[in-house]
Design an enzyme around this catalytic site. Structure first.
Site, PDB file in Angstrom:
ATOM      1  N   ASP A 236       0.804  19.492  -1.998  1.00 47.27           N
ATOM      2  CA  ASP A 236       0.258  20.241  -3.125  1.00 47.27           C
ATOM      3  C   ASP A 236      -0.590  19.320  -3.994  1.00 47.27           C
ATOM      4  OD1 ASP A 236       1.601  22.534  -2.339  1.00 47.27           O
ATOM      5  OD2 ASP A 236       3.354  22.085  -3.579  1.00 47.27           O
ATOM      6  N   LYS A 237      -1.543  19.904  -4.687  1.00 45.59           N
ATOM      7  CA  LYS A 237      -2.428  19.113  -5.556  1.00 45.59           C
ATOM      8  C   LYS A 237      -1.620  18.271  -6.538  1.00 45.59           C
ATOM      9  CE  LYS A 237      -6.388  19.644  -8.698  1.00 45.59           C
ATOM     10  NZ  LYS A 237      -7.350  20.606  -9.289  1.00 45.59           N
TER      11      LYS A 237
END
Length: 335
Positions: free
Chosen positions: A151-152
């Site tokens: 995930d970012k």
């Protein structure tokens, strides 16, 4: 209730044709179709209806607010436009690199690949600059060389392939779950018992399709082993739980948001998680988060181990959490 037909075929121009059988009248067409197709957003369906891409018995429908009659609906979903990310000279922490693959320590805040809202500044953009034309494109134009993602807001170790043979080999390892993956998480409260395995079915939430959730039926198997490595903060009352904990999570499957959902499902969501936080932590923990400058979920992919798909050399990489998580843990230890 509308029942989606199982039929799915590919149109000649690459578009996907979805067929949905509605067995009862519904007051709104867009809502009926979104209920039948949970993987297609209602807004997307409204746009497709407006574009004349939805038909009933061969007749084009133009309004999503109209009532839906029983019958077979066909929805023509155009093929997504191929992305063409540009190389960008972005800083990369390279842990290992040879002619076949590259292992990096991805910083929090960097998306893995281009997506709406993160078209530039991604790991793919950085890899295209660093590796040039050697990156594998088997994963799709938008994600050259990428076989897994973080995930970012999650930091940590990632591997990318430089050619198709390496890409296929890595993909096989991930598909067989023949990968060592351990994450460090800082959680609100702690888990009981202090060591265990979480097994569930994970899929799209029935209440919010942007979120994943533990499902009673459907979804995909998700398995996480965890060990509570330390707890922080004295309980407010006798028998109460600690305010926070450091938890090592080992993945046996790699589902979207798996650790975030599993920790939240056990009453110990990740600190700083904007999606699965489910309520604020204690005031002292909130102050520690602010002082540490943590603005994302407290999750770091610390260990990645696998057998090199070409040389068959055993590889294992381990990195410490970055400054925001390290500073937060130091402050939690003083509670």
């Amino acid at each position: 209730m509308p029942v989606p037909a199982p039929d799915l075929d590919e149109d000649l121009d690459g578009a996907t044709v979805l067929e949905v059988q509605l067995d009862a009248r519904h007051p709104r067409l867009d809502k009926a179709l979104s209920e039948a197709l949970p993987d297609v957003s209602r807004a997307r369906l409204q746009a497709l209806i407006a574009a004349g891409a939805v038909t009933l018995d061969g007749h084009i429908l133009s309004s999503g607010s109209r009532s839906a009659e029983p019958g077979m609906y066909r929805i023509l979903v155009p093929a997504p436009a191929a992305a063409d990310p540009e190389p960008e000279d972005l800083a990369l922490t390279v842990l290992f690199e040879d002619a076949h693959l590259i292992v990096v320590d991805k910083p929090a805040g960097m998306a893995t690949h281009p997506a709406p809202g993160s078209e530039t500044g991604t790991l793919v953009n950085a890899l295209l600059h660093h590796c040039g034309d050697s990156l594998s494109g088997i994963g799709g134009v938008a994600r050259p060389g990428i076989v897994h993602r973080l995930d970012k807001g999650t930091s940590g170790v990632m591997v990318a392939a430089k050619h198709d043979r390496a890409h296929q080999g890595l993909t096989g390892l991930f598909a067989a779950h023949d990968i060592e993956r351990t994450y460090i998480a800082l959680t609100r409260g702690t888990l009981t018992p202090e060591r265990g395995r979480i097994e569930s079915r994970l899929g799209r939430s029935t209440h919010d399709r942007k979120k994943m959730a533990v499902l009673k039926t459907g979804g995909r198997e998700a398995i996480t082993d965890y060990v509570v490595e330390g707890t922080f903060g004295l309980p407010a009352k006798a028998g109460g739980a600690p305010l926070a904990a450091r938890v090592a999570c080992t993945l046996h499957t790699g589902r979207t948001h798996q650790i975030r959902v599993h920790m939240a499902s056990k009453g110990a969501p990740l600190l700083g998680d904007p999606v699965y936080g489910s309520g604020p932590p204690a005031g002292a923990v909130r102050d520690a988060i602010a002082a540490a400058g943590l603005t994302r979920q407290a999750l770091h992919a610390a260990i990645l181990g696998f057998t090199h798909p070409i040389t068959h050399e055993p590889l294992r990489f381990e990195t410490s959490p970055p400054e925001d998580m390290t500073a937060l843990q130091a402050r939690l230890e003083t509670l």
